[in-house]
Design a protein around this motif. Structure first.
Motif, PDB file in Angstrom:
ATOM      1  N   ASP A   1      -1.437   8.467  -4.443  1.00  0.00           N
ATOM      2  CA  ASP A   1      -1.573   9.542  -3.626  1.00  0.00           C
ATOM      3  C   ASP A   1      -2.969   9.645  -3.354  1.00  0.00           C
ATOM      4  O   ASP A   1      -3.661  10.458  -3.073  1.00  0.00           O
ATOM      5  CB  ASP A   1      -0.865  10.715  -3.679  1.00  0.00           C
TER       6      ASP A   1
ATOM      7  N   LEU B   1       0.523   3.991  -2.718  1.00  0.00           N
ATOM      8  CA  LEU B   1       0.399   5.298  -2.369  1.00  0.00           C
ATOM      9  C   LEU B   1       1.506   6.388  -2.730  1.00  0.00           C
ATOM     10  O   LEU B   1       1.161   7.474  -3.606  1.00  0.00           O
ATOM     11  CB  LEU B   1       0.600   5.763  -0.863  1.00  0.00           C
TER      12      LEU B   1
ATOM     13  N   ARG C   1      -5.267   5.200   0.723  1.00  0.00           N
ATOM     14  CA  ARG C   1      -5.145   5.432   2.227  1.00  0.00           C
ATOM     15  C   ARG C   1      -6.057   4.765   3.122  1.00  0.00           C
ATOM     16  O   ARG C   1      -5.674   4.444   4.200  1.00  0.00           O
ATOM     17  CB  ARG C   1      -5.048   6.988   2.431  1.00  0.00           C
TER      18      ARG C   1
ATOM     19  N   ARG D   1      -5.511   1.365   3.218  1.00  0.00           N
ATOM     20  CA  ARG D   1      -4.294   1.014   4.190  1.00  0.00           C
ATOM     21  C   ARG D   1      -4.404   1.076   5.580  1.00  0.00           C
ATOM     22  O   ARG D   1      -3.788   0.265   6.340  1.00  0.00           O
ATOM     23  CB  ARG D   1      -3.155   2.061   3.571  1.00  0.00           C
TER      24      ARG D   1
ATOM     25  N   TYR E   1       0.780  -0.904   0.099  1.00  0.00           N
ATOM     26  CA  TYR E   1       0.123  -0.009  -0.054  1.00  0.00           C
ATOM     27  C   TYR E   1       0.867   1.301   0.228  1.00  0.00           C
ATOM     28  O   TYR E   1       0.517   2.177  -0.625  1.00  0.00           O
ATOM     29  CB  TYR E   1      -1.017   0.036   1.279  1.00  0.00           C
ATOM     30  N   ASP E   2       2.013   1.226   0.737  1.00  0.00           N
ATOM     31  CA  ASP E   2       2.951   2.247   0.646  1.00  0.00           C
ATOM     32  C   ASP E   2       3.616   2.607  -0.954  1.00  0.00           C
ATOM     33  O   ASP E   2       3.455   3.687  -1.075  1.00  0.00           O
ATOM     34  CB  ASP E   2       3.963   2.072   1.846  1.00  0.00           C
TER      35      ASP E   2
ATOM     36  N   LEU F   1      -7.755  10.983   7.792  1.00  0.00           N
ATOM     37  CA  LEU F   1      -8.387  10.936   6.495  1.00  0.00           C
ATOM     38  C   LEU F   1      -9.690  11.738   6.692  1.00  0.00           C
ATOM     39  O   LEU F   1     -10.071  11.771   7.820  1.00  0.00           O
ATOM     40  CB  LEU F   1      -8.670   9.482   5.940  1.00  0.00           C
TER      41      LEU F   1
END
Length: 385
Positions: free
Chosen positions: A296, A292, A301, A304, A288-289, A324
């Motif tokens: 982005d 992102l 997010r 994640r 997931y990083d 978020l």
């Protein structure tokens, strides 16, 4: 006659007509007419060379339409005889058709409709039924789309990212009416991958296969949603999983990471776990990083945050979630899940109920309502375990 095999010929036949001098809109109309004729005429007596039959029938239909239009305007028909096919690559023409139908000037819904008709070979009626709109409405949408791209050069360079987004939109529609759009999206992506060597095309195909492999386990016989952790993994299609993993590994080996490859890697980690508790959440967070860094995306997010909650505990997940916007789709559903994991059943039940009120579809609404009811029953009975 295998309708799917017949429809696979459509992009190449449209390309050949365009190479012969037909404009895209007229070529597409002519091939659709030929396709409808073929589905009826070939039922009992298929030709030896289906492609040649379609080309001939579509070209005659184009000539008839051209003569009719010319006569109406009092002009001579410019094209009177069938020219030789000439040097034209069916693969290249098909690829250009993908690009044309997913042109950036089109709205997503128009690009999807035009792709399904011109590349997928579906009839307007089939597409309309799949999207639950009147046939006349879909016909207007397709007509406007063809008019929008009428001045785009057929051999102009295209944007593969736009094509992939359109195909993913088709895939995510899933199954509607008599048309399996997820299977159709996989077919079209396979066709694209066969003629276009690109790691993100392979990544999208792998992602589709890995998601499609879990399809039989996603709902109960009455249509209720089954969360990933509760799915019967014996129902997962191991053949599709193996194919998806092989395609993904070959794409990743090229060291040109894209968002679809990263999403497919996450799906592969889920598929690799024989039981939910064996899922490698730490590695999923790492992917997931990576995702992102590429996109982005606030939705990434959000997903994640769930993975962080599984890898590092629900409070870590809630901390990630607190960063978020609460207006994000499914934000309350994720918050409810993490609060339940953290033992706060009162907050979780309230959030499940609020999430149900904002659910995008009936199946999700019913699932979230059941989750709220389950927790409320626990609270009433005093069973907080």
């Amino acid at each position: 006659m295998n309708e799917e095999l017949l429809r696979e010929l459509v992009p190449a036949v449209i390309g050949i007509l365009v190479r012969r001098g037909a404009d895209f809109a007229s070529a597409e109309d002519a091939v659709q007419e030929a396709l409808i004729r073929a589905l009826d005429a070939w039922r009992d007596d298929p030709p030896r060379d289906p492609k040649a039959w379609l080309i001939s029938a579509a070209w005659r239909r184009f000539l008839d339409a051209t003569r009719s239009e010319s006569a109406r305007r009092g002009r001579e028909v410019a094209v009177d005889a069938e020219p030789p096919p000439g040097p034209a690559s069916a693969v290249d023409d098909s690829l250009q058709l993908y690009f044309l139908c997913a042109h950036p000037s089109l709205t997503p819904s128009s690009a999807v409709a035009l792709t399904l008709r011109a590349v997928g070979g579906l009839t307007t009626k089939q597409i309309a039924q799949a999207y639950l709109v009147p046939e006349a409405t879909m016909a207007q949408r397709i007509s406007r789309a063809k008019k929008t791209v009428s001045d785009v050069r057929f051999d102009a360079p295209g944007d593969v990212a736009t094509v992939l987004r359109v195909l993913y939109l088709v895939f995510n529609e899933g199954y509607s009416g008599e048309l399996d759009l997820a299977a159709e999206a996989i077919r079209l992506t396979r066709q694209l991958a066969a003629g276009f060597d690109h790691p993100e095309v392979a990544g999208l195909l792998a992602l589709m296969l890995l998601h499609h492999a879990r399809r039989a386990a996603r709902t109960t016989p009455d249509g209720s949603l089954v969360p990933l952790a509760e799915q019967d993994r014996s129902l997962w299609d191991t053949r599709l999983i193996a194919e998806g993993v092989d395609i993904l590994q070959a794409a990743l080996a090229r060291d040109q990471l894209g968002e679809y490859q990263a999403q497919a890697a996450i799906a592969a980690l889920h598929a690799d776990a024989l039981a939910a508790e064996e899922t490698d959440w730490v590695q999923i967070v790492e992917w997931y990083d990576e995702l992102l860094a590429l996109t982005d995306s606030p939705i990434v997010r959000l997903n994640r945050a769930v993975a962080v909650g599984e890898a590092d505990g629900p409070r870590a997940g809630l901390k990630a979630l607190s960063e978020l916007d609460e207006k994000l789709p499914r934000h309350r559903a994720v918050a409810a899940y993490l609060h339940e994991r953290d033992g706060d059943l009162v907050t979780a039940a309230r959030l499940y109920r609020e999430a149900a009120e904002k659910a995008p579809n009936l199946a999700e609404k019913e699932h979230l309502t059941r989750q709220a009811a389950r927790l409320n029953q626990k609270l009433v009975s005093g069973d907080h375990g």
